[in-house]
Design a protein around this motif. Structure first.
Motif, mmCIF file in Angstrom:
data_model
loop_
_atom_site.group_PDB
_atom_site.id
_atom_site.type_symbol
_atom_site.label_atom_id
_atom_site.label_comp_id
_atom_site.label_asym_id
_atom_site.label_seq_id
_atom_site.Cartn_x
_atom_site.Cartn_y
_atom_site.Cartn_z
ATOM 1 N N ILE A 44 1.230 9.893 -5.391
ATOM 2 C CA ILE A 44 2.525 9.273 -5.101
ATOM 3 C C ILE A 44 3.375 9.282 -6.377
ATOM 4 O O ILE A 44 4.547 9.648 -6.370
ATOM 5 C CB ILE A 44 2.348 7.814 -4.611
ATOM 6 C CG1 ILE A 44 1.688 7.790 -3.241
ATOM 7 C CG2 ILE A 44 3.686 7.101 -4.571
ATOM 8 C CD1 ILE A 44 1.410 6.390 -2.728
ATOM 9 N N HIS A 97 9.371 5.057 0.740
ATOM 10 C CA HIS A 97 8.133 4.272 0.696
ATOM 11 C C HIS A 97 8.208 3.107 1.688
ATOM 12 O O HIS A 97 7.273 2.869 2.447
ATOM 13 C CB HIS A 97 7.883 3.737 -0.716
ATOM 14 C CG HIS A 97 7.539 4.823 -1.698
ATOM 15 N ND1 HIS A 97 7.034 4.573 -2.948
ATOM 16 C CD2 HIS A 97 7.620 6.171 -1.596
ATOM 17 C CE1 HIS A 97 6.819 5.720 -3.583
ATOM 18 N NE2 HIS A 97 7.178 6.706 -2.780
ATOM 19 N N TYR A 126 8.099 4.552 5.245
ATOM 20 C CA TYR A 126 6.782 5.048 5.639
ATOM 21 C C TYR A 126 5.928 3.867 6.137
ATOM 22 O O TYR A 126 5.317 3.920 7.209
ATOM 23 C CB TYR A 126 6.072 5.748 4.461
ATOM 24 C CG TYR A 126 4.679 6.190 4.846
ATOM 25 C CD1 TYR A 126 4.469 7.423 5.452
ATOM 26 C CD2 TYR A 126 3.565 5.365 4.675
ATOM 27 C CE1 TYR A 126 3.206 7.816 5.859
ATOM 28 C CE2 TYR A 126 2.298 5.754 5.075
ATOM 29 C CZ TYR A 126 2.133 6.982 5.665
ATOM 30 O OH TYR A 126 0.876 7.365 6.081
ATOM 31 N N ALA A 170 7.741 10.887 3.156
ATOM 32 C CA ALA A 170 6.807 10.368 2.143
ATOM 33 C C ALA A 170 5.883 11.472 1.640
ATOM 34 O O ALA A 170 4.930 11.196 0.907
ATOM 35 C CB ALA A 170 6.003 9.213 2.733
ATOM 36 N N PHE A 180 0.987 2.857 -0.724
ATOM 37 C CA PHE A 180 2.427 2.810 -1.033
ATOM 38 C C PHE A 180 2.832 1.380 -1.438
ATOM 39 O O PHE A 180 3.623 1.196 -2.345
ATOM 40 C CB PHE A 180 3.269 3.251 0.172
ATOM 41 C CG PHE A 180 3.449 4.744 0.253
ATOM 42 C CD1 PHE A 180 4.222 5.414 -0.682
ATOM 43 C CD2 PHE A 180 2.856 5.491 1.259
ATOM 44 C CE1 PHE A 180 4.394 6.800 -0.619
ATOM 45 C CE2 PHE A 180 3.019 6.874 1.332
ATOM 46 C CZ PHE A 180 3.789 7.526 0.380
ATOM 47 N N TYR A 210 1.708 0.542 -5.075
ATOM 48 C CA TYR A 210 2.146 1.440 -6.153
ATOM 49 C C TYR A 210 2.991 0.703 -7.204
ATOM 50 O O TYR A 210 2.794 0.859 -8.404
ATOM 51 C CB TYR A 210 2.909 2.618 -5.532
ATOM 52 C CG TYR A 210 3.586 3.531 -6.505
ATOM 53 C CD1 TYR A 210 2.941 3.978 -7.658
ATOM 54 C CD2 TYR A 210 4.895 3.964 -6.285
ATOM 55 C CE1 TYR A 210 3.580 4.831 -8.558
ATOM 56 C CE2 TYR A 210 5.529 4.815 -7.169
ATOM 57 C CZ TYR A 210 4.865 5.241 -8.302
ATOM 58 O OH TYR A 210 5.503 6.072 -9.177
#
Ligand code: COI
Length: 421
Positions: free
Chosen positions: A167, A254, A257, A367, A385, A388
């Motif tokens: 990511i 993000h 998603y 994503a 996600f 992160y």
């Protein structure tokens, strides 16, 4: 290291050249893997990208050019630390080779000194982003098949490092591409203010409505756990409540998603549990803007998460078959195999049209993941996600009734990326 001697056969010479090459490449890898990744926060990305000019853009390009091989080198090391039988599993080997090839290409890419170099660098990044589209299904497939060979904690921490790092690399690459495209444009004063890929006033309600619209526009029919398609009459409504004017600086792809995956699961569960009813209970989404975080709760009446294959809702985030038996379910493996071999163009050009006429990418492609139905990727990826930039995702099941998902995302942008180096 093997040595070629005068008496070597051609095969020996070839082998020794290959060995020497790997030895040399591994020394390069050591060099990069001995460096720390230079982690960034959302705020740093926004500050740097806010007043873009040629000099800053070149600086950004060279940062991406030198930072990505460091991040990739750490993950190649991780792959090398797996038992040999796992790295040589064909789907894992495919990812290993993609990473080596990307590492070598980045390492050799010459410094960027002007806009023309940058435009070549952007083409290079776009090609790599597309080439790496099947990484997640491939890794997930390979590690699912090898799950019996690793303890669950090692498998999950390995996957966590791999996926969060991926990511992070895509964020840096896509952010740079977006900055390059917007050079000379005032994107902060547009209707959707943004700096690179960061929306500086991301409208949470609008993202929820968009995901709900995309999901409710799908044809009817829900595949149950036995692979039978149930003819549902429609999809549940999504009711959004709470602080509806909440806006914060975040990466739209993000947030969307995660919302898309959570709503997709909630709609499926509700549709399956109530398929014979004339009306479906709605899904409630509550938005709250706290001092430091934005909180979003999604509540469905889809019957909850109780199942024979998991003990606790957090097992749904696990890639290990001992925590989540569906990892080695034949249908899942087949679906992963298809996604892994197909790949999908996941970058800038893919567009769908939203209800209000705005163009937007499909949240899964947006994503950087091949579209995935019933592959078991949505929840673990949503969790990754969410974490992160230091957020969290929790699932609470009221078995027999429904599920609540609690998503918390930091709104100040000051947390550094949660990658391990
Ligand atoms: C990935 O998608 O796995 C990447 O590492 C992308 C990067 C090579 C641009």
């Amino acid at each position: 290291m093997q040595r070629a001697t005068c008496s070597s056969s051609p095969g020996d010479v070839r082998r020794s050249v290959t060995t020497a090459l790997h030895f040399y490449q591994n020394r390069q890898l050591d060099l990069y893997a001995s460096k720390q990744a230079h982690r960034l926060s959302l705020r740093q990305l926004v500050f740097f990208g806010r007043h873009m000019n040629e000099e800053r853009l070149i600086k950004s390009a060279n940062y991406v050019r030198t930072e990505l091989p460091v991040r990739i080198a750490h993950r190649i090391r991780d792959l090398q630390a797996l038992p040999y039988v796992i790295v040589t599993q064909p789907d894992v080997a495919k990812v290993y080779e993609l990473y080596w090839s990307a590492f070598e290409k980045f390492r050799r890419f010459p410094p960027i000194t002007n806009l023309s170099d940058n435009s070549k660098f952007c083409d290079f990044l776009e090609t790599l982003l597309d080439e790496h589209a099947p990484v997640i299904p491939s890794l997930s497939l390979g590690l699912s098949l090898c799950s019996p060979l690793l303890p669950p904690e090692s498998l999950d921490s390995f996957m966590n490092r791999m996926l969060i790092s991926r990511i992070s690399r895509r964020v840096l690459a896509e952010h740079h591409l977006a900055l390059s495209m917007s050079l000379g444009r005032d994107s902060l004063n547009s209707e959707d203010p943004h700096v690179g890929i960061i929306s500086t006033a991301l409208d949470v309600k609008r993202s929820i409505v968009k995901c709900a619209y995309l999901l409710r526009s799908r044809p009817h029919g829900i595949e149950n756990d036995n692979g039978k398609v149930i003819p549902n009459r429609g999809w549940p409504e999504v009711v959004v409540e709470g602080q509806l004017d909440t806006k914060f600086a975040y990466i739209r792809e993000h947030l969307e998603y995660i919302l898309f995956e959570l709503l997709k699961n909630a709609m499926r569960a509700t549709g399956l549990k109530h398929w014979h009813d004339t009306t479906l209970p709605p899904i409630y989404v509550t938005v709250v803007a706290g001092k430091d975080d934005v909180g979003i709760r999604l509540s469905d009446q889809g019957g909850g998460l109780s199942s024979n294959s998991i003990q606790s809702p957090s097992d749904l985030f696990s890639f290990s078959h001992t925590r989540n038996a569906t990892r080695i379910d034949k249908r899942r493996i087949r679906a992963l195999r298809r996604a892994s071999s197909k790949g999908v163009k996941a970058t800038v050009a893919e567009q769908v049209v939203e209800e209000d006429g705005h163009n937007a990418r499909d949240p899964e492609r947006g994503a950087g993941i091949a579209p995935h139905q019933r592959m078991g990727l949505g929840l673990p990826m949503s969790n990754i996600f969410a974490t992160y930039f230091g957020g969290s995702l929790q699932l609470v099941s009221l078995d027999g009734w429904g599920t609540d998902a609690y998503l918390q995302l930091p709104k100040l942008g000051t947390n550094l990326e949660g990658i391990e180096v």
